[in-house]
Design an enzyme around this catalytic site. Structure first.
Site, mmCIF file in Angstrom:
data_model
loop_
_atom_site.group_PDB
_atom_site.id
_atom_site.type_symbol
_atom_site.label_atom_id
_atom_site.label_comp_id
_atom_site.label_asym_id
_atom_site.label_seq_id
_atom_site.Cartn_x
_atom_site.Cartn_y
_atom_site.Cartn_z
ATOM 1 N N LYS A 95 -5.949 4.763 8.344
ATOM 2 C CA LYS A 95 -4.808 5.508 7.805
ATOM 3 C C LYS A 95 -5.121 7.002 7.739
ATOM 4 C CE LYS A 95 -2.724 1.747 5.191
ATOM 5 N NZ LYS A 95 -2.625 1.048 3.907
ATOM 6 N N SER A 153 0.814 -1.215 0.000
ATOM 7 C CA SER A 153 0.000 0.000 0.000
ATOM 8 C C SER A 153 0.848 1.266 0.000
ATOM 9 C CB SER A 153 -0.951 -0.003 1.197
ATOM 10 O OG SER A 153 -0.229 0.185 2.385
#
Lengths: 257, 831
Positions: free
Chosen positions: B705, B662
Site C-alpha cells: 500500500k 482497512s
C-alpha cells in the site's frame, strides 16, 4: 487300368513292390513304409486296388450293416460305399504319389483287381505289401522310420529270405531298424545273425514248430511295425491265413517274392 | 495545524523502522562456503516430532496428515525423515499372484520372504521347461512305446478275437462277416465266395429262408459284440491314461519333490506346488504336444519360448522387494483409482478381451505395503473414487483389486477376483491446512483414519540463532541445487526478502519452495555476469526481475492515475475526499494502489449508507467496518440524543468489488470532513481499520500500500509533504523498498504510524481534534467541536421538518445490518 508314371515305370524295367490297397480298411500311414522299402531296394511301387466284394454284398436285397459306433442296424447303401471308396482311394493315391516323389521312387496305380490276384502278383515275381489295417485304438501316428524300428522276419532258408536279408541290412545300416525277431522252424545261419548284428541291430531268434505256432508268434507281443514273409510261405498258409495275420496285428506285411 | 505539528501526537517513522535489515553481526560468515549444511529439520520441530510419533505408533488409524502451504517444504521434510531408511511396519515380503487351478478367476496370493518371489518365478519357468523336455522324452522312450503298442494290441486283439470267433462261426454256416466303412455286414457264402444277388435269387426258397435265418441269428450276436466295443474302448482309454500317468509321474514327481525340498518352509508355496503337480499330471498331453513342437522348432530358444506360453504355471511377482534395504517409501504422484489399487489388464484375442492372473498389475498400496505411502491430499480428493477407495482400504486393512466396472456391475468382459492382499502400511497425506480442516469438519471417518496431524511452521522469529540456522538452510539448498556460494550480504538480502514475503520484519518465511526459487534465480544472475559468488545485487536483481515479469497490470493501473483517468490527488486539499489504499492480489504477487474515497452527509434518518454494499460491490467485512464507523460516530457525538444523519460512503471509480475494513480510517475521515467541511490533505494516503472506541487496528499489505502511493507521488514529483498513515501495529511489518527508504531519508516522503483515529484525523484534516473541557464541551474550532455543532444543527433541522418527513435519499435506517448477497469482491483492502 489307371496308371500314373513318374519315370516311365513298367514291370519289365525294374523290380516292383505291389501294394494291395483295400481303400476302406487300411492305415494310410503305413503306405509310406512301402515307399521307404522300395527306395532301399531300389524298386518301384505298384498300387493295386483290390476289390473286397463289399459293393456286391450291398446289392443283396437283405444287405444291412451293423454300425460299430452304436450297434444300430441300417441299410448297406451301394452309393455310400462307392463314394467312400473313391474318396479313400483319392487320398491314398495322393499319399503314395507324394511319398514316391519325395523319395524318387517309381510308382503306378491299378484299380479294380480281385482279391484272388494276390497270388498272381507273387507269381509275376513282385513282392507284395499289405498295409497295416485301421485301428480304432488311439495310437499316435508314427513316422515311416519309426514303424520299421521292430521287424518280425519269417526265415525258411528260401531264396526270398536272401532278398529279405539284403533289405534288412539296408534298413539296419541306415539306423532305421533296431530290433529283428527271427521266426521259423529251420536253423538260421550264423552269418545272417552276424550280418544283422554288425550295425547294432538286436536280433532274437524264436523257433516255431508249426505254422500255428508261427502264426501265434507273429501276432503276439512285442509287436513289430513290419513283418517280412517269404513268398514261399504264402503257398503254405494260403491267402486267407495271410489276411488273418494282417487283421490280427497292427503291422504291415511284406511278402518277398 | 501542519502535519509536522501533529507529530507530537503521532509517530513519524524513522528510516530504520521502515525496513528490518539483517546485520553483519547476525551472520558470522563471509560466504556460505564457511557454513556447514543443515542436518536437522530447521524450524519444523513440531511437524517432525508429530511425524516421528505417527510413524512409531503401531495402533490402527495412526495415519498422518502433513499440513502446510504449497512449497513450504513438506516433501523435503519427508525426504529428510526417510533419508537414512524407513523403519518397516512389517517384514518386507514379495507378493505374488499364482493361478488358482480350481477357480482360475480367483488367483491366489502368496507372501514370500523378500527375494523369494523372483526365485519362485524362475523356478516355475525352469520347471515348465524341464517338463517340456522330459515328458515328451518319457513318452518317446522305447519302454513306453512298446507298452503302448502292447496295450493297443491287447485292445485290438480283444476286438479281433471277438469278430474272428464270430467270423469263424459264420463261415461254418456259409456266411461271411465283412467289414464296412462304418461297421460290419453279413453275406451268404458258397464255396468260400460271396453269393451275387443273382446267385442268391437262384437258390431254392427253403435254402434262402434258412440262410436269412442264419444271418439274422449272427446279426444278433454281432450286435451284442458291437455294443460291447464302447466299454472295451473306454477301458482301453483308461488303461492308456493310467499308463501315461505312470510314466509322467516318474518325471513330475522327481521335479516337484526337488521344488518341495527347496520351499519346505513355506507351506503356502508347498500347497501351490502340489496343485501344480496335480494339474500337470492331468494335462500331460499338453506338455507332450508342446514339447514335441518345441523340439521340432528352432534349435535354440524353442523350449523356453514354449515354456513362456504356459502362463497357468507362471508366477506373477506383483511386488519384488528383493533389492529393498529398508521399508518401502512410495510417493504416488498420480493417485488415481487404478494407480492406488492396481489393475487387471486385458488382451484382445479374436475380438474378445481376455485376461488372466499374469495381467494383474500392482498399485501404490501394493508397492508401499510394509512401509509408507505418501499422497497429495488434493490430488486424491480430485481423483474420482480415489478418496473413498483410500478410506475403504485403510478401514479394511487389505487391498482388493477391483475395477470400476466390477464395482458398478458394468463389466462386460472376463473379470478376475484376485485374492485380497493384507495391508500393513501408513499413509501420509500432504496438503494445505484448509483441506485438513475441511476434512476434519465434513468427513467423520477422516479423524479416525488420520489421527496424527503434522503441522508445518510457515515462519519463524528472527533471532541471531534462527538467522544462523537459516543461513545454513541456504547452504543446504545451495548444495542440493548445485548453486554458487552466497556472500553474506546476499544471504542477508535473501533473509530480508523472506521476511518481506510474509509481511513481517520480525519473522522469516519457512517457505522452502520460494526460498529455493529465489536462490536459483539469484544464482542465475550471478552466472550471467560470470561471478563466482552470489552477491546482494544478484538477489536484488532476481527479486526485481520476478516482480517485473508479473508487473504489467500494476503499471497500467498507475498509468491510469497519472493520466487522470482514475482520479487520485496527491497534493492540495478537498472536503470529504480521502486517499485510501487497496491491495490487488494476483496470485502470489500483490501490489498497492491509491483509491479515492468520498463521503456526503446531510439531514435524514438513513444513517451511513455504504454505496459499495448497495451496489453489491462491497463485501461483508467492509460493511462491518462501515457499521463500526456509524457506531463510533453515534457513540462520540450523539450518545444521549438522536442523530438525524443520512451519509454515504463510496470508493470512487471502483467497479470490481471491494472487501475488508482497512479503509475504515479513511472512510471515517471523509465523513468527518463532510460533516465539518474541513478539507482533507490530499498529499496523504491512509490505511487502517478502526474499532468502536476509535482505536486503529492493523491491516494487511502495508508494504504494498505504501509503495503503491509512493509510486504515484514519485511519478508526479515528490513534494516532501506526501506520505502514508498506517496503523502503529503494522510498523513491525514494514519491509519497504530501498527507493522509499532513500526518499524518506531525504525528507521527500513520510510514513506516519497512528494508534487512534484522532491521530489520523489531525494529520489528514490538519486540525486539532479537541478535548472536552470541564463543562463537557469541545473547543468550537476543533474537529470534535465542529462535528458537535453540525449534529446540533441537524437535530434542529430535523425538529423543524417534523417527525413525518421522509428521507429524500430514500434510504432506510439500518440498511447495513442485513445479510449481504452481493457478488464476491475482487479487490481486497484488508489483510
Amino acid at each position: 487300368m489307371n496308371e500314373v508314371h513318374a519315370q516311365e515305370p513298367t514291370p519289365e524295367n525294374g523290380k516292383e513292390i505291389c501294394i494291395a490297397i483295400d481303400p476302406g480298411g487300411i492305415n494310410q500311414n503305413s503306405l509310406c513304409v512301402a515307399v521307404l522299402i522300395a527306395e532301399k531296394l531300389k524298386a518301384g511301387v505298384y498300387g493295386l486296388v483290390v476289390d473286397n466284394g463289399l459293393l456286391q454284398v450291398a446289392q443283396l436285397p437283405f444287405a444291412t450293416e451293423i454300425l460299430i459306433s452304436c450297434g444300430n442296424e441300417r441299410e448297406l447303401a451301394t452309393d455310400r460305399i462307392d463314394v467312400f471308396h473313391r474318396n479313400c482311394l483319392l487320398t491314398i493315391t495322393r499319399m503314395i504319389e507324394q511319398s514316391a516323389r519325395q523319395r524318387q521312387v517309381r510308382y503306378r496305380m491299378e484299380s479294380a483287381a480281385p482279391l484272388s490276384s494276390l497270388h498272381l502278383v507273387l507269381s509275376r515275381g513282385q513282392s507284395l505289401f499289405l498295409p497295416a489295417l485301421k485301428s480304432r485304438f488311439p495310437v499316435r501316428l508314427r513316422t515311416d522310420a519309426e514303424q520299421l524300428r521292430i521287424i518280425k522276419w519269417v526265415y525258411d532258408g528260401s531264396v526270398e529270405c536272401e532278398r529279405s536279408l539284403a533289405l534288412l541290412e539296408e534298413l539296419v545300416r541306415a539306423g532305421i531298424t533296431q530290433t529283428i525277431f527271427l521266426l521259423g522252424k529251420c536253423a538260421v545261419p550264423q552269418r545272417v545273425i552276424a550280418e544283422l548284428s554288425r550295425y547294432g541291430a538286436k536280433v532274437f531268434w524264436l523257433h516255431t514248430d508249426s505254422n500255428a505256432d508261427l502264426f501265434k508268434q507273429l501276432v503276439s507281443v512285442p509287436t513289430a511295425g513290419l513283418m517280412l514273409l517269404p513268398g514261399s510261405l504264402l503257398e503254405t498258409i494260403g491267402e486267407w491265413q495271410l489276411l488273418q495275420i494282417n487283421r490280427a496285428t497292427a503291422a504291415a506285411i511284406l511278402v518277398v517274392s | 495545524m501542519t502535519a509536522e505539528e501533529m507529530t507530537g501526537r503521532t509517530q513519524k517513522l524513522a528510516v530504520e523502522q521502515l525496513y528490518h535489515s539483517c546485520k553483519k553481526e547476525d551472520l558470522a560468515f563471509e560466504t556460505t562456503e564457511d557454513l556447514a549444511p543443515l542436518e536437522d529439520h530447521f524450524g519444523q520441530d513440531r511437524a517432525a516430532e508429530a511425524l516421528q510419533f505417527g510413524i512409531k505408533m503401531k495402533h490402527e488409524g495412526y495415519n498422518l496428515f502433513l499440513l502446510g502451504s504449497t512449497g513450504v517444504g513438506k516433501h523435503e521434510l519427508l525426504e529428510d525423515l526417510f533419508e537414512g531408511g524407513a523403519e518397516a511396519i512389517s517384514p518386507p515380503v514379495d507378493w505374488c499372484y499364482v493361478n488358482n487351478f480350481d477357480s482360475p478367476h480367483k488367483p491366489i496370493i502368496l507372501a514370500l520372504p523378500a527375494g523369494k518371489g523372483r526365485l519362485l518365478r524362475s523356478d516355475m519357468l525352469g520347471a515348465v521347461e524341464d517338463l517340456l523336455v522330459s515328458i515328451p522324452a518319457a513318452f518317446q522312450s522305447e519302454d513306453y512305446q512298446s507298452r503302448l503298442q502292447e496295450m493297443a494290441e491287447q485292445y485290438s486283439q480283444r476286438e479281433q478275437k471277438a469278430f474272428q470267433a464270430l467270423g469263424d462261426k459264420a463261415r461254418e454256416k456259409n456266411v461271411a462277416l465283412i467289414q464296412t466303412p462304418s461297421g460290419y455286414t453279413l453275406a451268404p457264402l458258397k464255396d468260400d465266395k460271396i453269393l451275387s444277388p443273382t446267385d442268391f435269387e437262384a437258390l431254392p426258397e427253403e435254402e434262402k429262408q434258412q440262410t436269412l435265418a442264419v444271418i439274422d441269428e449272427l446279426k444278433a450276436e454281432l450286435k451284442t459284440i458291437v455294443r460291447q466295443l464302447p466299454l472295451w474302448a473306454r477301458e482301453g482309454r483308461e488303461n492308456m491314461r493310467n499308463l501315461n500317468r505312470d510314466f509322467s509321474r516318474l518325471v513330475i514327481d522327481q521335479l516337484f519333490n526337488e521344488l518341495g525340498d527347496k520351499y519346505r518352509e513355506l507351506p503356502e508355496v508347498l500347497a501351490y506346488l502340489n496343485a501344480v503337480r496335480t494339474h500337470v499330471s492331468e494335462n500331460v498331453d499338453t506338455f507332450r504336444q508342446a514339447g514335441e513342437e518345441g523340439a521340432q522348432g528352432r534349435k535354440s530358444g524353442a523350449i523356453p519360448s514354449k515354456a513362456a506360453e504356459f502362463t497357468e504355471y507362471a508366477v506373477n511377482v506383483l511386488v519384488d522387494n528383493s533389492e529393498l534395504t529398508s521399508a518401502p517409501v512410495v510417493y504416488e504422484d498420480n493417485p488415481s483409482f487404478i494407480n492406488l489399487i492396481g489393475r487387471v489388464e486385458h488382451v484382445a484375442e479374436y475380438g474378445t478381451l481376455l485376461t488372466n492372473f499374469t495381467l494383474i498389475k500392482p498399485g501404490a498400496f501394493h508397492r508401499a505395503n510394509g512401509g509408507y505411502l505418501i499422497l497429495d491430499a488434493a490430488k486424491v480428493l480430485s481423483s474420482p473414487f480415489a478418496w473413498d477407495t483410500l478410506k475403504r482400504i485403510l478401514r479394511a486393512r487389505e487391498v482388493r483389486i477391483q475395477s470400476l466396472e466390477q464395482m458398478f456391475s458394468f463389466a462386460s468382459t472376463t473379470q478376475l477376483e484376485p485374492e485380497p492382499i493384507p495391508l500393513a502400511l501408513k499413509v501420509i497425506l500432504t496438503g494445505d491446512r484448509y483441506l485438513y480442516y475441511l476434512l476434519e469438519q465434513y468427513d467423520p471417518e477422516f479423524g479416525q483414519l488420520f489421527k496424527v496431524a503434522a503441522d508445518m511452521a510457515e515462519e519463524i522469529s528472527r533471532s541471531p540463532e534462527s538467522l544462523g540456522l537459516f543461513a545454513r538452510l541456504i547452504k543446504t539448498l545451495q548444495i542440493r541445487r548445485n548453486l554458487l556460494p552466497f556472500h553474506w550480504q546476499a544471504v542477508a538480502r535473501v533473509i530480508e526478502q523472506c521476511s518481506r514475503r510474509i509481511e513481517d520484519g520480525e519473522k522469516i518465511s519457512m517457505h522452502v519452495g520460494y526460498l529455493s526459487d529465489l536462490l536459483c534465480e539469484s544464482d542465475f544472475f550471478a552466472r550471467q555476469r560470470n561471478g563466482e559468488l552470489v552477491l546482494v545485487e544478484d538477489v536484488t536483481n532476481a527479486v526485481a526481475a520476478g516482480i517485473y515479469r508479473v508487473d504489467q497490470l500494476r503499471q497500467k493501473s498507475q498509468e491510469y492515475i497519472l493520466r487522470d483517468i482514475q482520479l487520485v490527488d496527491t497534493d492540495g486539499e478537498s472536503v470529504a475526499q480521502v486517499n485510501g489504499l487497496a491491495v490487488y492480489q494476483l496470485g502470489q504477487y500483490g501490489f498497492g494502489k491509491p483509491s479515492r474515497i468520498t463521503a456526503t452527509a446531510r439531514l435524514g434518518s438513513a444513517g451511513i449508507l455504504d454505496i459499495e454494499r448497495e451496489a453489491r460491490l462491497g463485501g461483508k467485512i467492509h460493511s462491518k467496518g462501515v457499521m463500526i464507523i456509524s457506531s463510533f460516530l453515534a457513540n462520540r457525538y450523539a450518545r444521549d440524543r438522536p442523530f438525524p444523519l443520512s451519509a454515504t460512503l463510496a470508493f470512487e471509480q471502483s467497479y470490481g468489488g471491494i472487501d475488508g475494513d482497512s479503509a475504515s480510517v479513511a472512510e471515517l475521515a471523509a465523513l468527518i470532513s463532510a460533516l465539518t467541511d474541513i478539507p482533507v490533505d490530499q498529499s496523504l494516503a491512509v490505511t487502517g481499520s478502526v474499532n468502536q472506541h476509535g482505536q486503529v487496528q492493523a491491516i494487511g499489505g502495508v508494504n504494498e500500500k505504501i509503495e503503491g502511493f509512493f509510486d504515484v507521488c514519485r511519478a508526479r514529483g515528490l513534494s516532501g509533504r506526501q506520505g502514508v498513515i498506517i496503523p502503529a501495529a503494522n510498523v513491525a511489518h514494514l519491509m519497504l523498498r530501498h527507493d522509499i527508504l532513500e526518499a524518506v531519508n531525504a525528507g521527500q516522503f513520510q510514513v506516519y504510524a497512528i494508534s487512534t483515529v484522532d491521530q489520523g484525523l489531525e494529520l489528514l484534516l490538519k486540525t486539532a481534534v479537541g478535548d472536552k473541557n470541564a463543562a463537557g464541551e469541545f473547543p468550537p474550532q476543533s474537529i470534535n467541536g465542529k462535528v458537535v455543532a453540525r449534529v446540533e444543527e441537524l437535530i434542529r433541522l430535523h425538529g423543524r421538518y417534523g417527525k413525518n418527513s421522509s428521507d429524500a435519499a430514500g434510504g432506510t435506517e439500518g440498511r447495513n445490518s442485513g445479510d449481504d448477497n452481493g457478488a464476491s469482491p475482487e479487490v481486497d483492502d484488508h489483510e
